[in-house]
Write an enzyme that holds these catalytic residues in place. Sequence first.
Site, PDB file in Angstrom:
ATOM      1  N   HIS A  53      29.738  44.616  42.928  1.00 15.60           N
ATOM      2  CA  HIS A  53      30.156  43.743  43.849  1.00 15.60           C
ATOM      3  C   HIS A  53      29.274  43.629  44.974  1.00 15.60           C
ATOM      4  O   HIS A  53      28.574  44.594  45.084  1.00 15.60           O
ATOM      5  CB  HIS A  53      31.489  44.165  44.206  1.00 15.60           C
ATOM      6  CG  HIS A  53      32.561  43.945  42.974  1.00 15.60           C
ATOM      7  ND1 HIS A  53      34.036  44.115  43.238  1.00 15.60           N
ATOM      8  CD2 HIS A  53      32.605  43.919  41.691  1.00 15.60           C
ATOM      9  CE1 HIS A  53      34.602  44.091  41.904  1.00 15.60           C
ATOM     10  NE2 HIS A  53      33.700  43.834  41.308  1.00 15.60           N
ATOM     11  N   GLU A  55      29.731  44.253  48.232  1.00 13.27           N
ATOM     12  CA  GLU A  55      29.514  45.331  49.048  1.00 13.27           C
ATOM     13  C   GLU A  55      28.705  46.461  48.616  1.00 13.27           C
ATOM     14  O   GLU A  55      27.820  47.018  49.440  1.00 13.27           O
ATOM     15  CB  GLU A  55      30.861  45.906  49.541  1.00 13.27           C
ATOM     16  CG  GLU A  55      32.023  44.708  50.017  1.00 13.27           C
ATOM     17  CD  GLU A  55      32.720  44.275  48.844  1.00 13.27           C
ATOM     18  OE1 GLU A  55      34.216  43.877  49.288  1.00 13.27           O
ATOM     19  OE2 GLU A  55      32.402  43.916  47.914  1.00 13.27           O
ATOM     20  N   CYS A  79      37.838  44.804  46.998  1.00 13.83           N
ATOM     21  CA  CYS A  79      38.697  44.911  45.910  1.00 13.83           C
ATOM     22  C   CYS A  79      39.337  46.485  46.042  1.00 13.83           C
ATOM     23  O   CYS A  79      38.731  47.391  46.790  1.00 13.83           O
ATOM     24  CB  CYS A  79      38.247  44.755  44.700  1.00 13.83           C
ATOM     25  SG  CYS A  79      37.033  45.868  44.083  1.00 13.83           S
TER      26      CYS A  79
END
Length: 363
Positions: A53, A55, A79
């Site tokens: 993801h 990040e 998330c």
Amino acid sequence: MTTQDAERAAMDRALIIARNGPRGVNPQVGAVILSPSGDVLAEGWHRGAGTNHAEVDALSKLPAGGARGATAVVTLEPCNHRGRTGPCSEALIAAGVARVVYAVDDPNPAAGGGAERLAEAGVEVVAGVERAAGEELLASWSETTRLGRPHVTVKWAQSLDGRAAAADGTSRWITGPDARADVHRRRAAADAIVVGTGTVLADDPSLTARDERGALRDTQPQPVVIGRSETPADAAIRRHPKPPLFYADHDLAGVLADLRERGIQRVFVEGGPTLASAFLRAGLVDEVLAYVAPVLLGGERLAVTDIGVTTIGAAQRLDVASVQTLGDDLLITLLTRGAPISASTSTGRAALDPPLVDHKGAR
């Protein structure tokens, strides 16, 4: 530059790089890591299902301990669930990030809760920075997540008295050049364009998106054909820049589910009366585009056929979103109210094979 200015600049950058990622089942997300003094340390974006993801992609570019005390600026709430990859909230906590700034709350209940988890761990969390821009970026994905399927637009062109073709089947052109140009712009904005085999056999459409000069646009929709009849080897659709997808199964809900898994978020149904009516009957339509020409044709070739309505009380009522003049024609944009017309047809199954000469507004 103040801290707030640095974070807004970082968010603007995150929104830009998010678009490097593919549109699909997963959202396009960008992230920028700032030092305590506001300098950019790293940036990243999500490259598709199964990859890091945004990040984590950004954090991976820093040495161990390089994010301690830093601020993570992200377009979507981190998330808090484990899928093919681990929770971004836990990755940020483990990296020692002190502050997280994000634009949009995650609308997916299975993935949300990252902000709460971060706050529980002592991370300062700021939500809603550049929210409008973040919502615009994620609009299609958010709606697909809410619906559980792609957004479906059904388009047709009709005479003033509701006909899609004259008595002899001719339909080119009911509407004028301005309306046809508008259709091409909308094709280019869609992820997929869907027709039935009857339309392919009767009209041999190319299903491309073209500009005012007739040249192919840079962005082309994925062509999709539904029906059991064979598409000829020399059909124009087989020369589309993207290889067409063929579905012999008439389970429209199943087709949409498969398209969603392929990353399709916006579907443009342009297949004529049979297919348009099937989607309406199944309750799988979110938006209707009715191009109305100031001509009278009479006859039986209606723009919409049987949609399961047998009495006025069962009529499917739509909300008018806009009315636009396109040359001599009108474009009426309508939104459905989200419910199938009848429970008996809500499975999404429909007969689609009878060939009709369907007017699609543009070839």
